[in-house]
Scaffold this active site. Structure first.
Site, PDB file in Angstrom:
ATOM      1  N   CYS A   2      78.066  -0.940 -26.837  1.00 29.81           N
ATOM      2  CA  CYS A   2      78.775   0.003 -27.684  1.00 29.81           C
ATOM      3  C   CYS A   2      79.136  -0.706 -28.968  1.00 29.81           C
ATOM      4  O   CYS A   2      78.990  -1.918 -29.072  1.00 29.81           O
ATOM      5  CB  CYS A   2      80.061   0.450 -26.989  1.00 29.81           C
ATOM      6  SG  CYS A   2      79.759   1.043 -25.324  1.00 29.81           S
ATOM      7  N   ARG A  27      74.195   0.793 -31.946  1.00 31.72           N
ATOM      8  CA  ARG A  27      74.594   0.143 -30.695  1.00 31.72           C
ATOM      9  C   ARG A  27      74.935   1.159 -29.603  1.00 31.72           C
ATOM     10  O   ARG A  27      75.164   0.792 -28.463  1.00 31.72           O
ATOM     11  CB  ARG A  27      75.820  -0.751 -30.933  1.00 31.72           C
ATOM     12  CG  ARG A  27      75.557  -1.922 -31.828  1.00 31.72           C
ATOM     13  CD  ARG A  27      76.799  -2.782 -31.913  1.00 31.72           C
ATOM     14  NE  ARG A  27      77.089  -3.401 -30.639  1.00 31.72           N
ATOM     15  CZ  ARG A  27      76.654  -4.581 -30.254  1.00 31.72           C
ATOM     16  NH1 ARG A  27      75.913  -5.280 -31.070  1.00 31.72           N
ATOM     17  NH2 ARG A  27      76.952  -5.073 -29.081  1.00 31.72           N
ATOM     18  N   TRP A  71      77.697   3.992 -25.731  1.00 30.05           N
ATOM     19  CA  TRP A  71      76.455   4.256 -24.996  1.00 30.05           C
ATOM     20  C   TRP A  71      76.850   4.165 -23.529  1.00 30.05           C
ATOM     21  O   TRP A  71      77.217   3.109 -23.042  1.00 30.05           O
ATOM     22  CB  TRP A  71      75.402   3.206 -25.335  1.00 30.05           C
ATOM     23  CG  TRP A  71      74.069   3.470 -24.726  1.00 30.05           C
ATOM     24  CD1 TRP A  71      73.140   4.371 -25.143  1.00 30.05           C
ATOM     25  CD2 TRP A  71      73.487   2.796 -23.599  1.00 30.05           C
ATOM     26  NE1 TRP A  71      72.025   4.303 -24.343  1.00 30.05           N
ATOM     27  CE2 TRP A  71      72.206   3.350 -23.392  1.00 30.05           C
ATOM     28  CE3 TRP A  71      73.913   1.785 -22.745  1.00 30.05           C
ATOM     29  CZ2 TRP A  71      71.369   2.933 -22.373  1.00 30.05           C
ATOM     30  CZ3 TRP A  71      73.075   1.372 -21.723  1.00 30.05           C
ATOM     31  CH2 TRP A  71      71.806   1.944 -21.552  1.00 30.05           C
ATOM     32  N   ASN A  97      83.647  -2.877 -24.814  1.00 31.94           N
ATOM     33  CA  ASN A  97      82.195  -2.920 -24.713  1.00 31.94           C
ATOM     34  C   ASN A  97      81.868  -3.840 -23.538  1.00 31.94           C
ATOM     35  O   ASN A  97      82.439  -4.915 -23.429  1.00 31.94           O
ATOM     36  CB  ASN A  97      81.620  -3.485 -26.023  1.00 31.94           C
ATOM     37  CG  ASN A  97      80.107  -3.522 -26.014  1.00 31.94           C
ATOM     38  OD1 ASN A  97      79.468  -2.928 -25.152  1.00 31.94           O
ATOM     39  ND2 ASN A  97      79.539  -4.228 -26.970  1.00 31.94           N
ATOM     40  N   GLY A  98      80.957  -3.414 -22.649  1.00 28.81           N
ATOM     41  CA  GLY A  98      80.597  -4.255 -21.502  1.00 28.81           C
ATOM     42  C   GLY A  98      80.801  -3.484 -20.208  1.00 28.81           C
ATOM     43  O   GLY A  98      80.905  -2.257 -20.212  1.00 28.81           O
ATOM     44  N   GLU A 469      52.272  -3.194 -26.359  1.00 30.66           N
ATOM     45  CA  GLU A 469      53.325  -2.972 -27.345  1.00 30.66           C
ATOM     46  C   GLU A 469      53.079  -1.668 -28.111  1.00 30.66           C
ATOM     47  O   GLU A 469      54.022  -0.918 -28.391  1.00 30.66           O
ATOM     48  CB  GLU A 469      53.391  -4.187 -28.293  1.00 30.66           C
ATOM     49  CG  GLU A 469      54.333  -4.061 -29.473  1.00 30.66           C
ATOM     50  CD  GLU A 469      55.791  -3.817 -29.102  1.00 30.66           C
ATOM     51  OE1 GLU A 469      56.161  -3.921 -27.923  1.00 30.66           O
ATOM     52  OE2 GLU A 469      56.564  -3.481 -30.030  1.00 30.66           O
ATOM     53  N   LYS A 473      55.808   1.374 -28.170  1.00 37.09           N
ATOM     54  CA  LYS A 473      56.383   1.894 -29.414  1.00 37.09           C
ATOM     55  C   LYS A 473      56.215   3.399 -29.498  1.00 37.09           C
ATOM     56  O   LYS A 473      57.124   4.117 -29.889  1.00 37.09           O
ATOM     57  CB  LYS A 473      55.696   1.198 -30.588  1.00 37.09           C
ATOM     58  CG  LYS A 473      56.558   0.995 -31.775  1.00 37.09           C
ATOM     59  CD  LYS A 473      57.254  -0.341 -31.862  1.00 37.09           C
ATOM     60  CE  LYS A 473      58.144  -0.629 -30.693  1.00 37.09           C
ATOM     61  NZ  LYS A 473      58.755  -1.948 -30.764  1.00 37.09           N
ATOM     62  N   GLU A 476      58.528   5.135 -27.050  1.00 33.43           N
ATOM     63  CA  GLU A 476      59.927   4.952 -27.430  1.00 33.43           C
ATOM     64  C   GLU A 476      60.345   5.903 -28.544  1.00 33.43           C
ATOM     65  O   GLU A 476      61.406   6.521 -28.458  1.00 33.43           O
ATOM     66  CB  GLU A 476      60.068   3.493 -27.895  1.00 33.43           C
ATOM     67  CG  GLU A 476      61.461   3.044 -28.178  1.00 33.43           C
ATOM     68  CD  GLU A 476      61.495   1.573 -28.598  1.00 33.43           C
ATOM     69  OE1 GLU A 476      60.454   1.028 -29.016  1.00 33.43           O
ATOM     70  OE2 GLU A 476      62.582   0.982 -28.531  1.00 33.43           O
ATOM     71  N   HIS A 492      38.844   0.415 -13.237  1.00 33.12           N
ATOM     72  CA  HIS A 492      39.439   0.217 -11.903  1.00 33.12           C
ATOM     73  C   HIS A 492      40.500   1.271 -11.576  1.00 33.12           C
ATOM     74  O   HIS A 492      41.346   1.037 -10.730  1.00 33.12           O
ATOM     75  CB  HIS A 492      40.041  -1.184 -11.813  1.00 33.12           C
ATOM     76  CG  HIS A 492      39.008  -2.267 -11.953  1.00 33.12           C
ATOM     77  ND1 HIS A 492      38.045  -2.511 -11.004  1.00 33.12           N
ATOM     78  CD2 HIS A 492      38.762  -3.126 -12.970  1.00 33.12           C
ATOM     79  CE1 HIS A 492      37.256  -3.502 -11.407  1.00 33.12           C
ATOM     80  NE2 HIS A 492      37.673  -3.888 -12.610  1.00 33.12           N
ATOM     81  N   LYS A 590      70.008  -0.188 -29.377  1.00 36.14           N
ATOM     82  CA  LYS A 590      69.369  -1.350 -29.985  1.00 36.14           C
ATOM     83  C   LYS A 590      69.465  -2.598 -29.111  1.00 36.14           C
ATOM     84  O   LYS A 590      68.495  -3.295 -28.912  1.00 36.14           O
ATOM     85  CB  LYS A 590      69.982  -1.616 -31.360  1.00 36.14           C
ATOM     86  CG  LYS A 590      69.359  -2.777 -32.124  1.00 36.14           C
ATOM     87  CD  LYS A 590      67.918  -2.494 -32.491  1.00 36.14           C
ATOM     88  CE  LYS A 590      67.259  -3.638 -33.223  1.00 36.14           C
ATOM     89  NZ  LYS A 590      65.786  -3.495 -33.232  1.00 36.14           N
TER      90      LYS A 590
HETATM   91  O1  M6R Z   1      67.150  -7.908 -28.334  1.00 36.88           O
HETATM   92  P1  M6R Z   1      66.017  -8.138 -27.373  1.00 36.88           P
HETATM   93  O2  M6R Z   1      64.791  -8.639 -28.048  1.00 36.88           O
HETATM   94  O3  M6R Z   1      66.396  -8.981 -26.231  1.00 36.88           O
HETATM   95  O4  M6R Z   1      65.683  -6.695 -26.810  1.00 36.88           O
HETATM   96  C1  M6R Z   1      64.751  -6.518 -25.787  1.00 36.88           C
HETATM   97  C2  M6R Z   1      64.380  -5.072 -25.635  1.00 36.88           C
HETATM   98  O5  M6R Z   1      65.490  -4.305 -25.287  1.00 36.88           O
HETATM   99  C3  M6R Z   1      63.784  -4.504 -26.920  1.00 36.88           C
HETATM  100  O6  M6R Z   1      62.685  -5.247 -27.349  1.00 36.88           O
HETATM  101  C4  M6R Z   1      63.342  -3.042 -26.729  1.00 36.88           C
HETATM  102  O7  M6R Z   1      62.273  -2.978 -25.847  1.00 36.88           O
HETATM  103  C5  M6R Z   1      62.991  -2.443 -28.086  1.00 36.88           C
HETATM  104  N1  M6R Z   1      63.760  -1.263 -28.311  1.00 36.88           N
HETATM  105  C6  M6R Z   1      61.577  -2.076 -28.244  1.00 36.88           C
HETATM  106  O8  M6R Z   1      61.297  -1.554 -29.508  1.00 36.88           O
END
Ligand code: M6R
Length: 595
Positions: A2, A27, A71, A97-98, A469, A473, A476, A492, A590
């Site tokens: 958060c 966040r 969050w 936060n946590g 990746e 993306k 996401e 396969h 994030k």
């Molecule tokens: O801050 P980090 O690199 O540890 O984050 C890891 C993942 O949460 C982060 O890469 C996530 O998969 C991204 N949103 C992807 O775009």
């Protein structure tokens, strides 16, 4: 996961908090709230949803307060579960936060004492615990409270009769913004940059008493400590969009500079780490999400350049792996440096006796305190939830590390290392060329990808992780189902899914797998799936692919940097076409600071 902001001074706290919270919305953004203190009382205004849902008219005038963007972890997003939280008689307000692991037990015993809870969150127990310990001294009450908490927290608390805030942290980030006749506290720097660029990073176990003119600190042993403020060179503009429609696009276009900044001063001897201190015969790379994909590419880079065998692991899996899974040298990759799974893996690796090195983008982030060595990616702040420039700079750092290790292991001659460094030097310009030619990518995104429900990404060798990746993306930010595969694996199983309606993005780089890749593309063409090739100029591919996106000529070892930029742009323009919430995709945040 958060965002927290606190302010104390002489200005209108409400306005300052809301501004800071907007900069932290990445966040967490499923609810938001503020608690403002005037001379006699504290008034809370909080709502489910984005910050704009908060009724500004309900925010009272006052020169101190705390704010929060949430969050959800415990308790669904709702007005009641939004922060800040009051104690029973509304004298104390807190933001957190946590995750408080033992909140159920604490809540039960507080309820037995007569405390009434209004939410389903773990955080509310903190307000009631402080209340139970309060004897005209908020600082002492918070100290007693945190001694009872198990779990992770960044907490800021205020009391209606006290003219200071109390802030403390354990495994969740918190910084103090040092101002003139005013001070702030926040979970991340962008929230305070409007008012000050002097920050004190709190360490795990720290507790701070913050008034408008004084900041007092105690560390985990209870000792009164002084921590020198650091000057942050990021401007407020750095943390804003700079004319682009989205942070993500801005960050994609910042990549030439990010690469440049990340190699700056490092292309002679790489001095960030003295590898001669370590005996490195095997390496394990541990990370999550996009950083995990960087780690997978890193395996190819390190093995190719240094000859050192390399394994990868997802942080969430490694943590619970067999204790015999011991690689004496372990690299943790995390752009934020705050990802709970990666932090836990770092601790576990240390516990297993490994030497650890973190690659992170955030100065003094939590992971830097859990490892033996730190290498920073100098990508600048990344606000878009989708990782872009931080992935690219993670690769850059992995090339630099691999070159240094290659020299140490005498796998590389000095002139070979120089040639690799030259390749790195040329990368910013090559990325720029790509970024100046995006029309075809936009067309493909609009005419093919945005109209599809399932998309495959395939690559081989060092570009197999780039296929993963690319798929991540797209899922996401464009909410389209996508799967990344090593091209040789399609036959396969996944072949069963290939139809005219399933476009396949094929990465065809001229390495040792090129001919096999052409064969795979031919097999896909036979299933009538639309094929989008990503390749250097090539006649043969023109016959097989429905669309071709060209990348500048590049040594295969460095091709992931260029190919991945194409993947980022596919995802961005597809999401743009579909009008998705690009910078803040649904259900994501994030930095994932809960396990
Ligand atoms: O801050 P980090 O690199 O540890 O984050 C890891 C993942 O949460 C982060 O890469 C996530 O998969 C991204 N949103 C992807 O775009």
């Amino acid at each position: 996961m958060c965002g927290i902001v606190g302010y104390i001074g002489h200005a209108k706290a409400g306005e300052i908090l809301l501004k800071g919270m907007r900069r932290l919305e990445y966040r967490g953004y499923d609810s938001a709230g503020v608690a403002i203190k005037d001379d006699n009382n504290i008034v809370i205004e909080k709502k489910k949803g984005r910050i704009k849902e908060i009724e500004q008219d309900n925010i009272i005038a006052g020169n101190a307060g705390i704010g929060h963007t949430r969050w959800a972890t415990h308790g669904k997003p709702s007005d009641e579960n939004s922060h800040p939280f009051f104690d029973c008689d509304e004298s104390i307000a807190i933001v957190h936060n946590g995750i408080i692991d033992n909140f159920v037990t604490l809540k039960e015993s507080l309820e037995k004492e007569g405390h009434e809870f209004k939410s389903q969150t773990d955080s509310e127990v903190i307000a009631h615990l402080i209340e139970s310990h309060y004897e005209n001294d908020l600082l002492e009450a918070v100290k007693k409270t945190i001694s009872q908490l198990r779990g992770s927290y960044a907490i800021v608390a205020i009391h209606k009769d006290e003219d200071y805030m109390v802030a403390c942290r354990n495994q969740s980030p918190l910084v103090i913004g040092v101002g003139t006749d005013e001070n702030m506290v926040a979970s991340d720097v962008p929230a305070i940059l409007d008012r000050t660029n002097e920050v004190i990073y709190l360490m795990d176990g720290d507790i701070a008493k913050i008034s408008y003119k004084d900041i007092e600190l105690w560390d985990e042993t209870g000792a009164n400590v002084t921590r020198e403020p650091k000057i942050i060179s990021w401007t407020v503009e750095d943390a804003e969009k700079g004319g682009y429609d989205h942070f993500m696009l801005k960050e994609i276009y910042e990549q030439p500079k990010a690469i440049h900044d990340s190699i700056l001063g490092r292309l002679g001897e790489f001095k960030d780490v003295d590898f001669s201190k370590y005996n490195i015969d095997m390496i394990k790379i541990i990370s999550c999400g996009t950083s995990y994909h960087a780690g997978l590419v890193g395996k190819y880079i390190i093995e190719e350049i240094s000859g050192i065998p390399c394994m990868t692991a997802l942080a969430s899996e490694y943590r619970y792996s067999s204790p015999s899974d011991i690689y004496p040298f372990t690299i943790l990759i995390s752009q934020s440096g705050e990802t709970a799974d990666t932090l836990a893996a770092a601790k576990e690796a240390r516990r297993r006796g490994c030497k650890t090195l973190a690659i992170t983008n955030v100065l003094d982030s939590s992971i830097t305190r859990e490892v033996d060595e730190v290498v920073y990616t100098h990508a600048g702040p990344e606000i878009g939830v989708a990782a872009t420039k931080t992935f690219t700079t993670q690769l850059i750092v992995l090339y630099l590390i691999a070159i240094q290790l290659g020299l140490k292991k005498e796998k590389l001659l000095v002139e070979e290392a120089d040639e690799l460094r030259n390749q790195l030097r040329r990368l910013p310009r090559k990325v720029e060329i790509l970024l100046n030619n995006t029309d075809h990518i936009k067309e493909i995104s609009k005419n093919i990808l945005a109209k599809s429900e399932d998309i495959f990404f395939v690559g081989r060798n060092i570009n197999y992780p780039v296929a993963l990746e690319g798929a991540l993306k797209l899922k996401e930010i464009a909410y389209i189902h996508a799967a990344g595969y090593p091209a040789g694996e399609l036959k396969h199983g996944p072949f069963a899914l290939l139809t005219k309606k399933t476009p396949v993005i094929g990465i065809c780089v001229k390495d040792q797998t090129y001919e096999k890749m052409i064969g795979n593309i031919g097999e896909i063409a036979a299933r009538e799936s639309p094929i989008i090739g990503v390749a250097e100029e090539d006649m043969e591919l023109q016959k097989l692919c429905d669309e071709l996106v060209y990348i500048p000529d590049i040594q295969p070892l460095f091709s992931p940097v260029l190919v991945n930029v194409v993947m980022q742009l596919f995802a961005y323009y597809t999401a743009y076409q579909l009008n998705c919430s690009i910078d803040k995709p649904r259900n994501l945040a994030k930095s994932v600071t809960v396990e």
